[in-house]
Motif scaffolding. Structure first.
Motif, mmCIF file in Angstrom:
data_model
loop_
_atom_site.group_PDB
_atom_site.id
_atom_site.type_symbol
_atom_site.label_atom_id
_atom_site.label_comp_id
_atom_site.label_asym_id
_atom_site.label_seq_id
_atom_site.Cartn_x
_atom_site.Cartn_y
_atom_site.Cartn_z
ATOM 1 N N TRP A 17 0.350 -1.670 0.311
ATOM 2 C CA TRP A 17 -0.184 0.203 0.071
ATOM 3 C C TRP A 17 0.673 1.341 -0.234
ATOM 4 N N TRP A 23 -4.811 -1.002 -2.920
ATOM 5 C CA TRP A 23 -5.322 -0.468 -2.178
ATOM 6 C C TRP A 23 -5.600 0.906 -2.294
ATOM 7 N N LYS A 24 -4.832 1.579 -3.283
ATOM 8 C CA LYS A 24 -5.225 2.484 -3.776
ATOM 9 C C LYS A 24 -5.811 3.934 -3.538
#
Length: 120
Positions: A17, A23-24
């Motif tokens: 991350w 999970w931008k």
């Protein structure tokens, strides 16, 4: 059992991350180890973020970041690690509500636990 596999996975996920590979959509990915009494006794989101992201020192910049995150809950992902390591009746009402989905409804969560009966 108990070999740290989940912790290792979460560490890897957090690194990915931070590199922008996972999970931008989240501006904050915060690990909340439930085995820590200070975490499962928290009374509100700002307290959780202060404990798990910034530590005990409070600055104006940290307060601004916390206020931003509280205003944009969909940009936050909490990793509540070790649900099986804490008794729900020992958690604050707030943390119980977060885990049961009645508090902080816009926040995304990943909850880890060993196989156990009657956790929630």
């Amino acid at each position: 059992a108990g070999g740290g596999k989940t912790t290792l996975f979460l560490l890897h996920a957090a690194q990915e991350w931070a590199r922008g590979n996972l999970w931008k959509q989240f501006h904050l990915l915060a690990a909340m180890p439930l085995r820590l009494q200070s975490v499962h006794k928290a009374k509100h989101l700002a307290e959780l973020l202060q404990l798990c992201v910034f530590g005990i020192v409070d600055t104006a910049e940290q307060t601004a970041i916390i206020n931003y995150l509280m205003s944009n809950p969909t940009r936050v992902c909490l990793i509540m690690d070790g649900l099986d390591e804490v008794k729900m009746d020992e958690c604050s009402e707030y943390v119980q509500g977060v885990l049961q989905g009645t508090e902080e409804k816009g926040i995304n969560m990943i909850v880890t636990s060993r196989h156990s009966k009657n956790i929630l």
